[in-house]
Design a protein around this motif. Sequence first.
Motif, short mmCIF file in Angstrom:
data_model
loop_
_atom_site.label_atom_id
_atom_site.label_comp_id
_atom_site.label_asym_id
_atom_site.label_seq_id
_atom_site.Cartn_x
_atom_site.Cartn_y
_atom_site.Cartn_z
N ALA A 5 46.50 15.92 -33.80
CA ALA A 5 45.73 17.16 -33.80
C ALA A 5 45.01 17.31 -32.48
O ALA A 5 44.12 16.51 -32.16
CB ALA A 5 44.75 17.16 -34.96
N GLU A 6 45.39 18.33 -31.70
CA GLU A 6 44.76 18.58 -30.40
C GLU A 6 43.59 19.54 -30.56
O GLU A 6 43.55 20.36 -31.47
CB GLU A 6 45.75 19.20 -29.41
CG GLU A 6 47.02 18.41 -29.16
CD GLU A 6 48.21 19.01 -29.86
OE1 GLU A 6 49.33 18.86 -29.36
OE2 GLU A 6 48.01 19.64 -30.93
N SER A 7 42.68 19.43 -29.62
CA SER A 7 41.58 20.38 -29.52
C SER A 7 41.10 20.43 -28.08
O SER A 7 41.42 19.53 -27.29
CB SER A 7 40.44 20.01 -30.47
OG SER A 7 39.93 18.74 -30.13
N GLY A 8 40.34 21.46 -27.76
CA GLY A 8 39.70 21.52 -26.45
C GLY A 8 40.28 22.50 -25.46
O GLY A 8 39.76 22.62 -24.35
N GLY A 9 41.33 23.20 -25.82
CA GLY A 9 41.89 24.18 -24.90
C GLY A 9 40.97 25.38 -24.74
O GLY A 9 39.96 25.50 -25.44
#
Length: 122
Positions: A5-9
């Motif tokens: 799970a990516e975040s921060g864009g």
Amino acid sequence: QVQLAESGGGLVQAGGSLRLSCAASGRTSSTDAMGWFRQAPGKDREFVAGINWIGGSITYADSVKGRFTISRDNAKYTVYLQMNSLRPEDTAVYYCAASPSHPAYTSRYNYWGQGTQVTVSS
């Protein structure tokens, strides 16, 4: 299975910074390395950076060396990508990926996150 799970864009002006995070869950013991890839509109997906969970071997694409830093927090099974001095050509969807092999073996990444958009305005 491994879930990522990516975040921060987001949107940032040229010269600015962003930090991406990727949290891994599931069978994380089956992975040796984590990496970041990106895909810009109309272009192939390209490798950005990779790091081992153990030992900390790190590999960067030439286009981001000196500007991006990959790091990890083993206790949280989380990998980060600190992006500084961002350029419009860094605009892309950034994907987190996991591999059972060395981080530089880009064809071995076999688990992927859903991606997060990074847009750098000029």
